[in-house]
Motif scaffolding. Structure first.
Motif, PDB file in Angstrom:
ATOM      1  N   VAL A 282       0.822  -1.212   0.000  1.00  0.00           N
ATOM      2  CA  VAL A 282       0.000   0.000   0.000  1.00  0.00           C
ATOM      3  C   VAL A 282       0.850   1.253   0.000  1.00  0.00           C
ATOM      4  O   VAL A 282       0.346   2.330  -0.279  1.00  0.00           O
ATOM      5  CB  VAL A 282      -0.998   0.051   1.176  1.00  0.00           C
ATOM      6  CG1 VAL A 282      -2.168  -0.864   0.929  1.00  0.00           C
ATOM      7  CG2 VAL A 282      -0.337  -0.304   2.492  1.00  0.00           C
ATOM      8  N   ASP A 283       2.136   1.119   0.306  1.00  0.00           N
ATOM      9  CA  ASP A 283       2.959   2.324   0.266  1.00  0.00           C
ATOM     10  C   ASP A 283       4.432   1.983   0.092  1.00  0.00           C
ATOM     11  O   ASP A 283       4.931   1.051   0.719  1.00  0.00           O
ATOM     12  CB  ASP A 283       2.770   3.132   1.554  1.00  0.00           C
ATOM     13  CG  ASP A 283       3.417   4.499   1.451  1.00  0.00           C
ATOM     14  OD1 ASP A 283       3.267   5.122   0.379  1.00  0.00           O
ATOM     15  OD2 ASP A 283       4.093   4.931   2.398  1.00  0.00           O
ATOM     16  N   TYR A 284       5.089   2.716  -0.778  1.00  0.00           N
ATOM     17  CA  TYR A 284       6.544   2.636  -0.931  1.00  0.00           C
ATOM     18  C   TYR A 284       7.103   4.017  -0.647  1.00  0.00           C
ATOM     19  O   TYR A 284       6.632   4.992  -1.212  1.00  0.00           O
ATOM     20  CB  TYR A 284       6.935   2.296  -2.376  1.00  0.00           C
ATOM     21  CG  TYR A 284       6.476   0.963  -2.898  1.00  0.00           C
ATOM     22  CD1 TYR A 284       6.817  -0.216  -2.249  1.00  0.00           C
ATOM     23  CD2 TYR A 284       5.732   0.885  -4.078  1.00  0.00           C
ATOM     24  CE1 TYR A 284       6.420  -1.446  -2.757  1.00  0.00           C
ATOM     25  CE2 TYR A 284       5.332  -0.331  -4.589  1.00  0.00           C
ATOM     26  CZ  TYR A 284       5.679  -1.496  -3.931  1.00  0.00           C
ATOM     27  OH  TYR A 284       5.286  -2.699  -4.445  1.00  0.00           O
ATOM     28  N   VAL A 304       6.117   6.628  -5.423  1.00  0.00           N
ATOM     29  CA  VAL A 304       5.428   6.426  -6.691  1.00  0.00           C
ATOM     30  C   VAL A 304       4.417   7.574  -6.811  1.00  0.00           C
ATOM     31  O   VAL A 304       3.772   7.922  -5.819  1.00  0.00           O
ATOM     32  CB  VAL A 304       4.670   5.081  -6.673  1.00  0.00           C
ATOM     33  CG1 VAL A 304       3.993   4.845  -8.008  1.00  0.00           C
ATOM     34  CG2 VAL A 304       5.621   3.956  -6.348  1.00  0.00           C
ATOM     35  N   ASN A 305       4.293   8.168  -7.965  1.00  0.00           N
ATOM     36  CA  ASN A 305       3.379   9.294  -8.160  1.00  0.00           C
ATOM     37  C   ASN A 305       3.828  10.571  -7.495  1.00  0.00           C
ATOM     38  O   ASN A 305       3.099  11.557  -7.503  1.00  0.00           O
ATOM     39  CB  ASN A 305       1.972   8.976  -7.655  1.00  0.00           C
ATOM     40  CG  ASN A 305       1.147   8.268  -8.693  1.00  0.00           C
ATOM     41  OD1 ASN A 305       1.112   8.701  -9.834  1.00  0.00           O
ATOM     42  ND2 ASN A 305       0.510   7.173  -8.320  1.00  0.00           N
ATOM     43  N   ALA A 306       4.996  10.570  -6.859  1.00  0.00           N
ATOM     44  CA  ALA A 306       5.500  11.813  -6.266  1.00  0.00           C
ATOM     45  C   ALA A 306       6.999  11.865  -6.489  1.00  0.00           C
ATOM     46  O   ALA A 306       7.783  11.557  -5.608  1.00  0.00           O
ATOM     47  CB  ALA A 306       5.168  11.871  -4.783  1.00  0.00           C
ATOM     48  N   PRO A 307       7.414  12.244  -7.713  1.00  0.00           N
ATOM     49  CA  PRO A 307       8.833  12.278  -8.032  1.00  0.00           C
ATOM     50  C   PRO A 307       9.544  13.396  -7.275  1.00  0.00           C
ATOM     51  O   PRO A 307       8.916  14.304  -6.741  1.00  0.00           O
ATOM     52  CB  PRO A 307       8.853  12.542  -9.537  1.00  0.00           C
ATOM     53  CG  PRO A 307       7.547  13.174  -9.846  1.00  0.00           C
ATOM     54  CD  PRO A 307       6.572  12.634  -8.857  1.00  0.00           C
ATOM     55  N   ARG A 309      11.997  16.476  -7.654  1.00  0.00           N
ATOM     56  CA  ARG A 309      12.517  17.378  -8.683  1.00  0.00           C
ATOM     57  C   ARG A 309      13.825  17.951  -8.153  1.00  0.00           C
ATOM     58  O   ARG A 309      13.824  18.604  -7.123  1.00  0.00           O
ATOM     59  CB  ARG A 309      11.543  18.517  -8.977  1.00  0.00           C
ATOM     60  CG  ARG A 309      10.075  18.104  -9.069  1.00  0.00           C
ATOM     61  CD  ARG A 309       9.667  17.754 -10.480  1.00  0.00           C
ATOM     62  NE  ARG A 309       8.247  17.344 -10.535  1.00  0.00           N
ATOM     63  CZ  ARG A 309       7.714  16.667 -11.540  1.00  0.00           C
ATOM     64  NH1 ARG A 309       8.430  16.307 -12.564  1.00  0.00           N
ATOM     65  NH2 ARG A 309       6.447  16.333 -11.526  1.00  0.00           N
ATOM     66  N   PHE A 316      12.245   9.484 -10.450  1.00  0.00           N
ATOM     67  CA  PHE A 316      11.030   8.696 -10.258  1.00  0.00           C
ATOM     68  C   PHE A 316      11.365   7.371  -9.617  1.00  0.00           C
ATOM     69  O   PHE A 316      12.395   6.767  -9.927  1.00  0.00           O
ATOM     70  CB  PHE A 316      10.355   8.423 -11.597  1.00  0.00           C
ATOM     71  CG  PHE A 316       9.937   9.672 -12.294  1.00  0.00           C
ATOM     72  CD1 PHE A 316       8.673  10.197 -12.092  1.00  0.00           C
ATOM     73  CD2 PHE A 316      10.805  10.333 -13.133  1.00  0.00           C
ATOM     74  CE1 PHE A 316       8.285  11.350 -12.723  1.00  0.00           C
ATOM     75  CE2 PHE A 316      10.425  11.496 -13.756  1.00  0.00           C
ATOM     76  CZ  PHE A 316       9.166  12.015 -13.550  1.00  0.00           C
ATOM     77  N   LEU A 318      10.549   3.701  -9.650  1.00  0.00           N
ATOM     78  CA  LEU A 318       9.833   2.799 -10.556  1.00  0.00           C
ATOM     79  C   LEU A 318       9.771   1.354 -10.078  1.00  0.00           C
ATOM     80  O   LEU A 318       8.855   0.630 -10.401  1.00  0.00           O
ATOM     81  CB  LEU A 318      10.467   2.836 -11.947  1.00  0.00           C
ATOM     82  CG  LEU A 318      10.157   4.080 -12.757  1.00  0.00           C
ATOM     83  CD1 LEU A 318      10.449   3.846 -14.212  1.00  0.00           C
ATOM     84  CD2 LEU A 318       8.715   4.521 -12.602  1.00  0.00           C
TER      85      LEU A 318
ATOM     86  N   PRO B 173       0.244   1.491  -4.765  1.00  0.00           N
ATOM     87  CA  PRO B 173       0.902   2.795  -4.831  1.00  0.00           C
ATOM     88  C   PRO B 173       0.779   3.474  -6.193  1.00  0.00           C
ATOM     89  O   PRO B 173       0.634   4.696  -6.265  1.00  0.00           O
ATOM     90  CB  PRO B 173       2.365   2.473  -4.508  1.00  0.00           C
ATOM     91  CG  PRO B 173       2.297   1.256  -3.665  1.00  0.00           C
ATOM     92  CD  PRO B 173       1.123   0.464  -4.166  1.00  0.00           C
ATOM     93  N   GLN B 176      -2.266   5.660  -6.410  1.00  0.00           N
ATOM     94  CA  GLN B 176      -2.537   6.661  -5.375  1.00  0.00           C
ATOM     95  C   GLN B 176      -2.185   8.042  -5.902  1.00  0.00           C
ATOM     96  O   GLN B 176      -1.061   8.506  -5.750  1.00  0.00           O
ATOM     97  CB  GLN B 176      -1.729   6.354  -4.111  1.00  0.00           C
ATOM     98  CG  GLN B 176      -2.169   5.089  -3.422  1.00  0.00           C
ATOM     99  CD  GLN B 176      -1.166   4.651  -2.363  1.00  0.00           C
ATOM    100  OE1 GLN B 176      -0.277   5.402  -2.000  1.00  0.00           O
ATOM    101  NE2 GLN B 176      -1.311   3.435  -1.872  1.00  0.00           N
ATOM    102  N   ARG B 262       3.905  12.106 -14.045  1.00  0.00           N
ATOM    103  CA  ARG B 262       4.188  12.036 -12.601  1.00  0.00           C
ATOM    104  C   ARG B 262       4.506  10.623 -12.141  1.00  0.00           C
ATOM    105  O   ARG B 262       5.292  10.422 -11.224  1.00  0.00           O
ATOM    106  CB  ARG B 262       2.995  12.567 -11.801  1.00  0.00           C
ATOM    107  CG  ARG B 262       3.039  14.059 -11.624  1.00  0.00           C
ATOM    108  CD  ARG B 262       2.035  14.528 -10.600  1.00  0.00           C
ATOM    109  NE  ARG B 262       2.472  14.372  -9.216  1.00  0.00           N
ATOM    110  CZ  ARG B 262       3.387  15.120  -8.622  1.00  0.00           C
ATOM    111  NH1 ARG B 262       4.011  16.055  -9.292  1.00  0.00           N
ATOM    112  NH2 ARG B 262       3.684  14.935  -7.358  1.00  0.00           N
TER     113      ARG B 262
END
Ligand code: HEM
Lengths: 565, 332
Positions: A282-284, A304-307, A309, A316, A318, B173, B176, B262
């Protein structure tokens, strides 16, 4: 209708709304001289029919790329395809079926489409700029056949010029550009609105050209690189530090800013409450320390989904997995190899496959291939598998190969594959010797007295039976830089805005005509003309007529006093 | 009984009520046919009057006013109310309320937006198809599409329940993101409009054929068609609905690219799902162009709208399940 009123929009000749050329048939045949032929060709290329045909071709040409794996999106799939159907694959490869979106035929279609688009948009833009300054066209002689045609008798005593004047204010107020015309017994107002519609349409098409140019060429200045980091490792943003690196066509190495990125920790949370989704991640979270040159280091996170910058690049998260720390010693106890080796996950419970190569320090070159099971379990067949992705009961099994690793052949070898052509298998398989099995902290003898191998426990202070920190994790990062993508976004937003205006702003003309009759009374006529899809046109004409009459005949009607002198 | 079980119960009830609504709308279509027969006995010249209506509509001088006003029927045989039509509408509203409850309950049970796997996409997508239909009904009398809408929704929900059902699971993930909420929702809403556009374009084609038969004074089988708007009116309505779908789809494409950037570090990578989203977009761009191209208005452009919606269904039902790609979220 258009013939009488005259279009003010330059459209391809076969636009349904444009005038049917009197010499309509002549232009469909190419004239014989070269210039004439070129002109004919250009006219065909920039016609609506060609644009439509190319659009439909583009849609069809995009289909095969979804049926056959593509080298850019799914290189392993392509390799597999070649292995499964060698003959078909090489035939398909000849027509670039594995590179559809950069193939000659796909490129040809979209380039033609964009040439057509440019050829269509430029004259329209020029025309539109001119039309913005032009007066609305002259009122047609007869309004009777136009949309929403309405006639009213003006209240007795109304003056034709004054009536038209009040219609003019009404229309002006409604955002119309107006022009007054007078001929004989008639005064009329010609009004037009909705230039934004054409502006939006042009903006949309121009923005599409923008997206193609910026997206196609701009991304050539960027790069994308991959790097695997085990907890505790640091990476310096230089060309050599990448595991794989894809530069854009115009990429310049000078652009790499040599910041450092350290993976301090990698935390995974698994679902344990919901039994139906037991073990699902559920979370990395990758906890990192970044140090840009000349600045103090800072800690940060990549999810994931929050790179992340940093220094013009985007980092990212992956992939991830386990990297067991393995040490190989010679019979005297000297270390020949020690490292944390990333094992590639094979299933959802992270049964992982890895390779260790020990080129020096032992009597023979040594290769180890093995499976790592974070929570080892045994199937009825006796085979091992992992029943949970977290470290509940970790186990490493290794097969040993001795011989030539083939590392000095000069051929770049994948760190994830062992070429056993020149090697002898010493454990597992048909050798009759059991594969080595190790739990964290355990050491075993290698066959033939070659030495020992140890599966190090990364958490040396852990209590017995607690394996939660016994094996390090690795994270694989993509580091990307695409200087063009902000521009692509900008053009996309412009395209969307253009689309919205062009589809929802109605473009129309409305005429109001006052005709003086012999007996002094005045007859009013109203009518409209749609320029493009305009379902509200008639309602607009009716409303105008109603409002205008309300203005002309204020309640209570008192014809005497309102009479202008 | 937990919330998810309640959601399933609510969904099954909704399907039951949709089925009754479907029956009521079908009875209405049958009534329309007999109304046409009755009208024909009184006025043998229906074909004649119909021809003139159709011609008038093409010239843009019909009383087709704002879509927000009720579309004035330019039907050959005026027909407005039957009890079964009213029953059909009441039932579809009731079914929709149950359907909404099922979707909301699923979301509460999962503690997230209820559109993260195929089962949930299907449930939410069909909810939006009906929602779009009901909203458009307040502005234009398209109740004759009731059988189509309830039929389509029943089939899709049936497949969802039988083939796509998965237990409530937390979001992996990769999903999300706020973009899941935006991108998938807008795509589903766009699908709702495309579905209605598809229905209108289909009826338009059939109606066009009927009108040609009438002008040739040929026997017509689907007599209820005479109570529906003319092909030209249907075409205009279909266009309005489809361009709204197209705008939503354009936004879907853009939001998807932003999300892809993203999550994966590139905004466009020709992943199978991206390819099909693009194909659908291009087909509908083709449809819009066809409407503006001489010789392509009318039936030809209608075919493109139909191909476009077929691609939408394919993208949902086939690409998600059978094609390999990064978008592996069917949950199957
Ligand atoms: C890259 C390919 C193209 C795409 C994706 C595309 C898309 C669209 C879309 C979505 C519309 C409707 C929205 C609007 O009115 O702004 C439109 C309208 C239009 N396009 Fe294109 N277009 C393309 C190429 C072309 C080309 C090559 C031409 C010239 C032949 C052209 C001419 C037109 C015209 C004249 C309209 C107005 C239609 C009307 O009057 O309703 N387009 N296009």
């Amino acid at each position: 209708m258009n013939d009488r009123v005259g279009p003010t929009v330059s459209r391809p000749y076969d636009h349904h709304d444009s005038r049917v050329a009197a010499s309509g048939d002549r232009i469909t045949e190419p004239p014989l001289d070269f210039i004439g032929w070129l002109r004919w060709f250009w006219r065909q290329l920039t016609s609506m029919r060609t644009a439509l045909l190319l659009l439909l071709l583009l849609a069809m040409a995009a289909v095969p790329g979804s049926l056959v794996p593509q080298r850019t999106a799914d290189p392993n799939g392509v390799t597999q395809y070649f292995a499964d159907n060698p003959d078909l694959a090489s035939a398909l490869d000849k027509v670039q079926a594995f590179d559809v979106y950069s193939s000659v035929w796909f490129s040809a279609i979209y380039l033609l489409l964009f040439v057509s688009l440019i050829g269509c948009v430029i004259p329209r833009t020029r025309h539109h700029l001119r039309a913005l300054r032009a007066k609305p066209p002259k009122t047609p002689a007869r309004l009777g056949r136009l949309a929403g045609f309405t006639t009213r008798d003006a209240p007795a005593g109304t003056d034709a010029a004054a009536a038209i004047d009040s219609a003019r204010s009404l229309l002006r107020f409604g955002g119309y550009r107006v022009a007054l015309f007078e001929s004989g017994s008639e005064v009329s107002i010609s009004a037009e609105r909705g230039f934004l519609r054409e502006s939006g349409n042009l903006l949309f098409h121009l923005a599409l050209i923008g997206i193609l140019i910026v997206g196609g060429f701009g991304s050539g200045f960027g790069f994308s690189g991959q790097r695997v980091l085990v907890e505790g490792q640091t990476f310096v943003n230089t060309l050599l530090a990448y595991d794989s690196f894809k530069p854009g066509r115009f990429f310049d190495e000078e652009r790499l800013d040599p910041y450092t990125l350290a993976l301090d920790s990698f935390d995974v949370e698994y679902e344990t409450l919901n039994l139906k989704a037991y073990g699902q991640p559920v979370d990395y979270t990758a906890g990192v320390t970044v140090a840009v040159q000349g600045k103090t280091a800072r800690t940060d996170e990549v999810k994931v989904n929050a790179p992340l910058r940093v220094a013009g690049t985007d980092v990212f998260l992956l992939g991830n997995g386990y990297a067991p720390t393995i040490t190989v010693r010679d019979p005297k106890g000297n270390i020949a190899f020690t490292d944390s080796v990333p094992f590639l996950p094979q299933d959802a419970n992270l049964t992982s496959l890895g390779v260790v190569k020990v080129p020096d320090g032992l009597a023979q070159q040594l290769g180890l291939t093995g499976f790592f099971y974070p929570t080892q379990a045994k199937a009825q067949s006796g085979a091992y598998f992992s029943s949970f992705p977290d470290l509940e009961y970790p186990m490493l099994t290794l097969n040993v190969y001795a011989g030539g690793l083939g590392l000095d052949a000069g051929v770049p070898a994948s760190v994830y594959a062992l070429n056993t052509d020149k090697m002898t298998q010493l454990t597992g398989g048909d050798t009759g010797t059991k594969s080595l099995e190790l739990k964290p902290g355990q050491t075993q003898e290698l066959p033939n007295g070659l030495g020992t191998v140890t599966f190090e426990n990364a958490d040396s202070g852990a209590t017995d039976g607690d394996f939660s920190g016994s094996v390090l994790r690795f994270a694989s990062f993509d580091v990307n830089n695409d200087p063009a993508q902000g521009w692509v976004l900008l053009f996309s937003v412009l395209a969307l805005l253009g689309l919205l205006t062009s589809l929802f702003v109605p473009r129309r003309r409305i005429w109001v005509k006052a005709i003086r009759r012999e007996n002094g009374s005045v007859c009013l006529e109203y009518a409209g003309l749609a320029r493009g899809d305009d379902p509200a046109l008639e309602a607009a004409v009716f409303t105008l007529a109603k409002r205008h009459n309300a203005v002309l005949a204020p309640t209570p009607p008192s014809t005497q006093t309102t009479e202008p002198i | 009984m937990n919330l998810n079980e309640l959601s399933i119960l609510s969904l099954y009830s909704a399907m039951g009520v949709y089925a009754f609504s479907f029956i009521a709308f079908s009875i209405d279509l049958a009534r329309r046919s007999s109304a046409v027969d009755a009208a024909q006995c009184q006025a043998p010249l229906v074909a004649e009057s119909h021809r003139s209506t159709a011609a008038g509509a093409g010239g843009g001088t019909t009383t087709l006013t704002r879509i927000s006003a009720r579309i004035a029927y330019d039907a050959a045989t005026p027909y407005s109310h039957s009890a079964s039509l009213r029953v059909g509408v009441s039932l579809i509203v009731l079914a929709w309320a149950l359907h909404l409850a099922a979707t909301v309950l699923r979301g509460i049970a999962a503690n997230r937006v209820p559109w993260a796997n195929m089962y949930e996409f299907a449930m939410m997508g069909t909810l939006l198809i009906v929602a779009v239909f009901l909203i458009v009904l307040t502005r234009a009398d398209l109740r004759f599409l009731g059988t189509f809408v309830t039929g389509l929704v029943l089939i899709l929900l049936g497949v969802a329940v039988l083939r796509f059902y998965v237990e409530v699971a937390p979001l992996p993930p990769a999903l999300q993101s706020v973009w899941l909420v935006i991108h998938v929702f807008v795509a589903s809403l766009g699908t709702g409009f495309f579905a209605l556009g598809f229905a209108l374009s289909t009826v338009q084609l059939v109606q066009f054929r009927q009108e040609s038969l009438l002008t040739d004074a040929m026997e017509v089988r689907l007599r209820f068609l005479a109570t529906l708007p003319s092909a030209a009116t249907l075409e205009n309505l279909a266009y309005r609905v489809n361009i709204i779908g197209f705008i939503l789809w354009t936004f879907t494409l853009m939001a998807g690219s932003i999300w892809a950037e993203r999550a994966w570090g590139r905004y466009w990578g020709w992943d199978t799902k991206e390819v099909w989203t693009f194909i659908i977009w291009v087909v509908y761009a083709g449809y819009i162009h066809a409407r503006a191209t001489r010789g392509w208005r009318g039936s030809r452009s209608a075919w493109l709208a139909i191909v476009g919606f077929a691609a939408v269904l394919f993208n949902f039902g086939v690409v998600n399940v059978f094609f390999k790609g990064l978008h592996s979220y069917s949950g199957l």
